[in-house]
Design a protein around this motif. Structure first.
Motif, PDB file in Angstrom:
ATOM      1  N   VAL A   1     -16.912 -11.579   2.876  1.00  0.00           N
ATOM      2  CA  VAL A   1     -16.869 -11.036   4.620  1.00  0.00           C
ATOM      3  C   VAL A   1     -14.847 -12.149   4.409  1.00  0.00           C
ATOM      4  O   VAL A   1     -15.738 -12.983   4.206  1.00  0.00           O
ATOM      5  CB  VAL A   1     -17.526 -11.666   4.672  1.00  0.00           C
ATOM      6  CG1 VAL A   1     -17.315 -11.098   5.895  1.00  0.00           C
ATOM      7  CG2 VAL A   1     -18.906 -10.915   5.112  1.00  0.00           C
ATOM      8  N   ARG A   2     -14.683 -11.332   4.894  1.00  0.00           N
ATOM      9  CA  ARG A   2     -13.270 -11.075   5.422  1.00  0.00           C
ATOM     10  C   ARG A   2     -12.462 -11.099   6.715  1.00  0.00           C
ATOM     11  O   ARG A   2     -13.337  -9.654   6.444  1.00  0.00           O
ATOM     12  CB  ARG A   2     -11.412 -11.273   4.196  1.00  0.00           C
ATOM     13  CG  ARG A   2     -11.578  -9.806   3.553  1.00  0.00           C
ATOM     14  CD  ARG A   2     -10.297  -9.747   2.907  1.00  0.00           C
ATOM     15  NE  ARG A   2     -10.087  -9.063   2.379  1.00  0.00           N
ATOM     16  CZ  ARG A   2      -9.375  -8.287   3.227  1.00  0.00           C
ATOM     17  NH1 ARG A   2      -8.918  -7.864   3.999  1.00  0.00           N
ATOM     18  NH2 ARG A   2      -9.320  -6.958   2.367  1.00  0.00           N
ATOM     19  N   TYR A   3     -11.943 -11.691   7.223  1.00  0.00           N
ATOM     20  CA  TYR A   3     -11.444 -10.853   8.692  1.00  0.00           C
ATOM     21  C   TYR A   3      -9.875 -10.817   8.551  1.00  0.00           C
ATOM     22  O   TYR A   3      -9.120 -11.793   8.009  1.00  0.00           O
ATOM     23  CB  TYR A   3     -12.030 -12.327   9.817  1.00  0.00           C
ATOM     24  CG  TYR A   3     -13.311 -12.164   9.852  1.00  0.00           C
ATOM     25  CD1 TYR A   3     -14.285 -11.375  10.328  1.00  0.00           C
ATOM     26  CD2 TYR A   3     -14.218 -12.943   8.887  1.00  0.00           C
ATOM     27  CE1 TYR A   3     -15.838 -11.344  10.744  1.00  0.00           C
ATOM     28  CE2 TYR A   3     -15.346 -13.361   9.264  1.00  0.00           C
ATOM     29  CZ  TYR A   3     -16.089 -12.749  10.107  1.00  0.00           C
ATOM     30  OH  TYR A   3     -17.028 -12.847   9.692  1.00  0.00           O
ATOM     31  N   ALA A   4      -9.754 -10.084   9.184  1.00  0.00           N
ATOM     32  CA  ALA A   4      -7.840  -9.713   9.329  1.00  0.00           C
ATOM     33  C   ALA A   4      -7.809  -9.704  11.054  1.00  0.00           C
ATOM     34  O   ALA A   4      -8.748  -8.569  11.959  1.00  0.00           O
ATOM     35  CB  ALA A   4      -7.876  -8.476   8.802  1.00  0.00           C
TER      36      ALA A   4
ATOM     37  N   LEU B   1       0.926  -1.172   0.258  1.00  0.00           N
ATOM     38  CA  LEU B   1       0.033  -0.249  -0.113  1.00  0.00           C
ATOM     39  C   LEU B   1       0.393   1.278   0.102  1.00  0.00           C
ATOM     40  O   LEU B   1       1.839   1.476   1.151  1.00  0.00           O
ATOM     41  CB  LEU B   1      -0.883  -0.640   1.183  1.00  0.00           C
ATOM     42  CG  LEU B   1      -1.525   1.235   1.140  1.00  0.00           C
ATOM     43  CD1 LEU B   1      -2.495   1.457   0.263  1.00  0.00           C
ATOM     44  CD2 LEU B   1      -2.436   1.594   2.540  1.00  0.00           C
ATOM     45  N   ALA B   2       0.597   2.050  -0.386  1.00  0.00           N
ATOM     46  CA  ALA B   2       1.891   3.377  -1.166  1.00  0.00           C
ATOM     47  C   ALA B   2       0.178   3.851  -1.336  1.00  0.00           C
ATOM     48  O   ALA B   2      -0.563   4.263  -2.015  1.00  0.00           O
ATOM     49  CB  ALA B   2       2.464   3.746  -2.314  1.00  0.00           C
ATOM     50  N   ALA B   3       0.638   5.467   0.585  1.00  0.00           N
ATOM     51  CA  ALA B   3      -0.028   5.911   0.593  1.00  0.00           C
ATOM     52  C   ALA B   3       0.186   7.436   0.885  1.00  0.00           C
ATOM     53  O   ALA B   3       1.448   7.566   1.309  1.00  0.00           O
ATOM     54  CB  ALA B   3      -1.442   5.557   1.473  1.00  0.00           C
ATOM     55  N   PRO B   4       0.174   8.100   0.084  1.00  0.00           N
ATOM     56  CA  PRO B   4       0.581  10.152   0.389  1.00  0.00           C
ATOM     57  C   PRO B   4       0.025  10.505   1.802  1.00  0.00           C
ATOM     58  O   PRO B   4       0.999  11.232   2.295  1.00  0.00           O
ATOM     59  CB  PRO B   4       0.050  11.377  -0.035  1.00  0.00           C
ATOM     60  CG  PRO B   4      -1.431  10.144  -0.355  1.00  0.00           C
ATOM     61  CD  PRO B   4      -1.609   9.111  -0.863  1.00  0.00           C
ATOM     62  N   MET B   5      -0.846   9.818   2.323  1.00  0.00           N
ATOM     63  CA  MET B   5      -1.533  10.289   4.090  1.00  0.00           C
ATOM     64  C   MET B   5      -0.846   8.837   4.764  1.00  0.00           C
ATOM     65  O   MET B   5      -0.854   8.987   6.387  1.00  0.00           O
ATOM     66  CB  MET B   5      -2.694  10.337   4.221  1.00  0.00           C
ATOM     67  CG  MET B   5      -3.193  11.678   3.372  1.00  0.00           C
ATOM     68  SD  MET B   5      -2.712  12.851   3.254  1.00  0.00           S
ATOM     69  CE  MET B   5      -3.011  13.587   4.705  1.00  0.00           C
ATOM     70  N   ALA B   6       0.355   7.881   4.759  1.00  0.00           N
ATOM     71  CA  ALA B   6       0.646   7.378   5.471  1.00  0.00           C
ATOM     72  C   ALA B   6       1.876   7.931   6.500  1.00  0.00           C
ATOM     73  O   ALA B   6       2.690   8.681   6.362  1.00  0.00           O
ATOM     74  CB  ALA B   6       1.687   5.830   4.634  1.00  0.00           C
TER      75      ALA B   6
ATOM     76  N   ASP C   1      -3.039 -11.514   7.478  1.00  0.00           N
ATOM     77  CA  ASP C   1      -4.679 -11.724   6.702  1.00  0.00           C
ATOM     78  C   ASP C   1      -4.956 -10.381   5.945  1.00  0.00           C
ATOM     79  O   ASP C   1      -5.856 -10.142   4.775  1.00  0.00           O
ATOM     80  CB  ASP C   1      -6.095 -11.373   8.234  1.00  0.00           C
ATOM     81  CG  ASP C   1      -5.752 -12.787   8.652  1.00  0.00           C
ATOM     82  OD1 ASP C   1      -5.146 -13.541   7.804  1.00  0.00           O
ATOM     83  OD2 ASP C   1      -5.935 -12.336  10.408  1.00  0.00           O
ATOM     84  N   ASN C   2      -4.312  -9.130   5.941  1.00  0.00           N
ATOM     85  CA  ASN C   2      -4.473  -8.527   4.935  1.00  0.00           C
ATOM     86  C   ASN C   2      -3.738  -9.065   3.614  1.00  0.00           C
ATOM     87  O   ASN C   2      -4.343  -8.213   2.460  1.00  0.00           O
ATOM     88  CB  ASN C   2      -3.605  -6.768   5.779  1.00  0.00           C
ATOM     89  CG  ASN C   2      -4.702  -6.634   7.625  1.00  0.00           C
ATOM     90  OD1 ASN C   2      -5.429  -6.289   6.721  1.00  0.00           O
ATOM     91  ND2 ASN C   2      -3.574  -5.887   7.242  1.00  0.00           N
ATOM     92  N   LEU C   3      -2.949  -9.111   3.752  1.00  0.00           N
ATOM     93  CA  LEU C   3      -2.084  -9.969   2.170  1.00  0.00           C
ATOM     94  C   LEU C   3      -2.797 -11.124   2.098  1.00  0.00           C
ATOM     95  O   LEU C   3      -3.147 -10.742   0.569  1.00  0.00           O
ATOM     96  CB  LEU C   3      -0.872 -10.653   2.590  1.00  0.00           C
ATOM     97  CG  LEU C   3      -0.173 -10.953   1.433  1.00  0.00           C
ATOM     98  CD1 LEU C   3       0.522  -9.340   0.542  1.00  0.00           C
ATOM     99  CD2 LEU C   3       1.298 -11.626   1.841  1.00  0.00           C
TER     100      LEU C   3
END
Length: 187
Positions: free
Chosen positions: A117-120, A35-40, A52-54
Protein backbone atom coordinates in the motif's frame (compact mmCIF):
# COMPACT_ATOMS: atom_id res chain seq x y z
CA UNK A 1 -5.14 -7.27 -22.66
CA UNK A 2 -1.72 -8.72 -23.50
CA UNK A 3 1.06 -7.37 -21.31
CA UNK A 4 4.85 -7.27 -21.53
CA UNK A 5 7.09 -6.45 -18.59
CA UNK A 6 10.81 -5.80 -18.89
CA UNK A 7 12.71 -5.59 -15.62
CA UNK A 8 16.38 -5.40 -14.77
CA UNK A 9 18.09 -4.90 -11.43
CA UNK A 10 18.56 -2.46 -9.89
CA UNK A 11 15.22 -0.75 -10.37
CA UNK A 12 14.63 -0.66 -14.13
CA UNK A 13 11.16 -1.56 -15.34
CA UNK A 14 8.94 -1.06 -18.35
CA UNK A 15 5.37 -2.30 -18.61
CA UNK A 16 3.58 -2.29 -21.97
CA UNK A 17 -0.16 -2.94 -21.97
CA UNK A 18 -1.47 -3.69 -25.48
CA UNK A 19 -5.07 -2.42 -25.29
CA UNK A 20 -7.73 -1.97 -27.94
CA UNK A 21 -6.94 1.76 -27.90
CA UNK A 22 -3.19 1.34 -28.40
CA UNK A 23 -0.17 0.59 -26.23
CA UNK A 24 0.09 2.10 -22.76
CA UNK A 25 3.72 2.17 -21.62
CA UNK A 26 4.99 2.90 -18.12
CA UNK A 27 8.77 3.17 -17.80
CA UNK A 28 11.18 3.71 -14.91
CA UNK A 29 14.88 4.09 -15.76
CA UNK A 30 16.24 4.14 -12.22
CA UNK A 31 15.77 7.92 -11.81
CA UNK A 32 12.91 9.11 -14.04
CA UNK A 33 9.53 7.68 -14.95
CA UNK A 34 7.03 8.21 -17.73
CA UNK A 35 3.56 7.19 -18.81
CA UNK A 36 2.76 7.06 -22.53
CA UNK A 37 -0.91 6.40 -23.11
CA UNK A 38 -3.08 6.65 -26.24
CA UNK A 39 -5.93 8.23 -24.30
CA UNK A 40 -3.68 10.85 -22.65
CA UNK A 41 -4.71 14.47 -22.67
CA UNK A 42 -3.22 16.42 -25.55
CA UNK A 43 -0.57 17.77 -25.90
CA UNK A 44 1.04 15.37 -23.40
CA UNK A 45 0.91 11.87 -24.89
CA UNK A 46 4.04 11.12 -22.81
CA UNK A 47 3.79 12.37 -19.25
CA UNK A 48 6.82 12.57 -16.97
CA UNK A 49 5.94 11.24 -13.52
CA UNK A 50 6.94 13.26 -10.46
CA UNK A 51 6.51 13.27 -6.69
CA UNK A 52 4.70 10.37 -5.07
CA UNK A 53 3.75 8.87 -8.46
CA UNK A 54 7.42 8.62 -9.40
CA UNK A 55 8.29 7.26 -5.96
CA UNK A 56 5.57 4.60 -6.23
CA UNK A 57 6.81 3.55 -9.66
CA UNK A 58 10.37 3.28 -8.35
CA UNK A 59 9.29 1.09 -5.41
CA UNK A 60 7.33 -1.20 -7.73
CA UNK A 61 10.40 -1.47 -10.00
CA UNK A 62 12.63 -2.36 -7.05
CA UNK A 63 10.15 -4.96 -5.80
CA UNK A 64 10.56 -6.84 -9.08
CA UNK A 65 13.88 -7.87 -7.47
CA UNK A 66 13.12 -7.80 -3.73
CA UNK A 67 16.63 -8.72 -2.61
CA UNK A 68 17.48 -5.00 -2.30
CA UNK A 69 14.39 -3.95 -0.37
CA UNK A 70 16.42 -3.23 2.79
CA UNK A 71 18.56 -0.76 0.83
CA UNK A 72 15.63 0.83 -1.01
CA UNK A 73 13.46 1.59 2.02
CA UNK A 74 14.51 2.74 5.48
CA UNK A 75 13.02 3.90 8.77
CA UNK A 76 11.47 0.45 9.18
CA UNK A 77 8.58 -0.04 11.58
CA UNK A 78 7.18 -3.50 12.27
CA UNK A 79 3.46 -3.39 12.80
CA UNK A 80 0.86 -5.79 14.10
CA UNK A 81 -0.44 -8.97 12.54
CA UNK A 82 -3.42 -8.68 10.22
CA UNK A 83 -5.45 -11.10 8.11
CA UNK A 84 -5.62 -10.93 4.32
CA UNK A 85 -7.58 -13.61 2.42
CA UNK A 86 -7.75 -15.80 5.52
CA UNK A 87 -3.96 -15.71 5.92
CA UNK A 88 -1.99 -14.21 8.81
CA UNK A 89 0.26 -11.43 7.57
CA UNK A 90 2.80 -9.16 9.24
CA UNK A 91 2.67 -5.46 8.44
CA UNK A 92 6.01 -3.73 7.87
CA UNK A 93 6.35 -0.09 6.93
CA UNK A 94 9.33 1.72 5.43
CA UNK A 95 10.03 4.77 3.33
CA UNK A 96 12.46 6.10 0.79
CA UNK A 97 14.52 9.04 2.08
CA UNK A 98 12.13 12.00 2.33
CA UNK A 99 9.29 9.93 0.88
CA UNK A 100 5.86 8.72 1.91
CA UNK A 101 5.33 5.55 3.94
CA UNK A 102 5.19 2.30 1.98
CA UNK A 103 3.29 -0.45 3.83
CA UNK A 104 4.13 -4.06 3.03
CA UNK A 105 2.25 -7.13 4.24
CA UNK A 106 4.16 -10.43 4.35
CA UNK A 107 2.53 -13.84 4.68
CA UNK A 108 3.54 -15.08 8.12
CA UNK A 109 3.93 -18.70 6.99
CA UNK A 110 5.68 -18.31 3.61
CA UNK A 111 7.33 -14.90 4.12
CA UNK A 112 6.10 -13.83 0.67
CA UNK A 113 4.82 -10.32 -0.05
CA UNK A 114 1.02 -10.35 -0.04
CA UNK A 115 0.16 -6.64 -0.30
CA UNK A 116 1.77 -3.26 -0.87
CA UNK A 117 0.00 0.00 0.00
CA UNK A 118 1.42 3.36 -1.05
CA UNK A 119 0.03 6.89 -1.18
CA UNK A 120 0.26 9.82 -3.57
CA UNK A 121 -0.65 13.38 -2.63
CA UNK A 122 -3.26 14.97 -4.87
CA UNK A 123 -5.33 18.17 -4.86
CA UNK A 124 -8.07 16.26 -3.00
CA UNK A 125 -5.79 14.64 -0.43
CA UNK A 126 -3.77 11.44 -0.15
CA UNK A 127 -4.77 8.80 -2.68
CA UNK A 128 -3.96 5.15 -1.89
CA UNK A 129 -2.78 2.49 -4.32
CA UNK A 130 -3.00 -1.11 -3.16
CA UNK A 131 -1.29 -4.01 -4.92
CA UNK A 132 -2.18 -7.58 -3.93
CA UNK A 133 0.26 -10.32 -5.00
CA UNK A 134 -0.66 -13.98 -5.45
CA UNK A 135 -0.04 -17.14 -7.47
CA UNK A 136 3.65 -17.34 -6.57
CA UNK A 137 5.64 -19.81 -8.69
CA UNK A 138 9.24 -20.95 -8.70
CA UNK A 139 11.32 -19.25 -11.40
CA UNK A 140 14.93 -20.43 -11.31
CA UNK A 141 14.79 -20.88 -7.54
CA UNK A 142 13.01 -17.57 -6.83
CA UNK A 143 9.34 -17.26 -5.91
CA UNK A 144 7.68 -14.80 -8.33
CA UNK A 145 4.06 -13.61 -8.27
CA UNK A 146 2.30 -14.51 -11.51
CA UNK A 147 -0.77 -12.47 -10.59
CA UNK A 148 -1.23 -9.11 -8.93
CA UNK A 149 -4.13 -6.72 -8.63
CA UNK A 150 -3.55 -2.98 -8.50
CA UNK A 151 -6.43 -0.99 -7.00
CA UNK A 152 -6.70 2.77 -6.66
CA UNK A 153 -9.45 5.27 -5.95
CA UNK A 154 -11.32 4.91 -9.23
CA UNK A 155 -10.04 1.74 -10.83
CA UNK A 156 -8.53 -1.69 -10.72
CA UNK A 157 -6.20 -3.64 -13.00
CA UNK A 158 -5.42 -7.34 -12.73
CA UNK A 159 -2.08 -8.47 -14.15
CA UNK A 160 -1.52 -12.16 -14.93
CA UNK A 161 1.70 -13.55 -16.33
CA UNK A 162 1.81 -16.66 -18.48
CA UNK A 163 5.61 -16.97 -18.47
CA UNK A 164 8.76 -15.39 -17.09
CA UNK A 165 12.17 -15.46 -18.79
CA UNK A 166 14.87 -15.03 -16.13
CA UNK A 167 18.22 -13.53 -17.08
CA UNK A 168 17.03 -12.57 -20.57
CA UNK A 169 19.06 -9.96 -22.43
CA UNK A 170 17.07 -6.71 -22.54
CA UNK A 171 17.90 -3.87 -24.89
CA UNK A 172 18.71 -0.81 -22.68
CA UNK A 173 16.44 1.26 -24.97
CA UNK A 174 13.47 -0.53 -23.33
CA UNK A 175 14.10 1.62 -20.24
CA UNK A 176 14.34 4.96 -22.06
CA UNK A 177 11.59 7.57 -22.26
CA UNK A 178 8.86 5.98 -24.38
CA UNK A 179 7.70 7.36 -27.69
CA UNK A 180 4.15 8.77 -27.95
CA UNK A 181 1.82 5.87 -28.63
CA UNK A 182 0.01 5.45 -31.90
CA UNK A 183 -3.75 5.70 -31.63
CA UNK A 184 -5.46 2.42 -32.47
CA UNK A 185 -8.51 2.49 -34.69
CA UNK A 186 -11.60 2.11 -32.53
CA UNK A 187 -14.30 -0.03 -34.11
Amino acid sequence: YPLEIFASAPGLRTTILHSQYGDQTTTYDGRSGWLAAPMAVKPLPVMQLTGDNLEGLSVEAELAFPGRIKQVLGEWVVGPFAVIADRDVRMVQGRKPGGSPITLYFDEESGLLTRLVRYADSPVGRVPTQIDYEDYRDVSGIQMPFKWTSTWTDGRTVFELSSVQPNATIDPARFAKPMPPAQAAIR
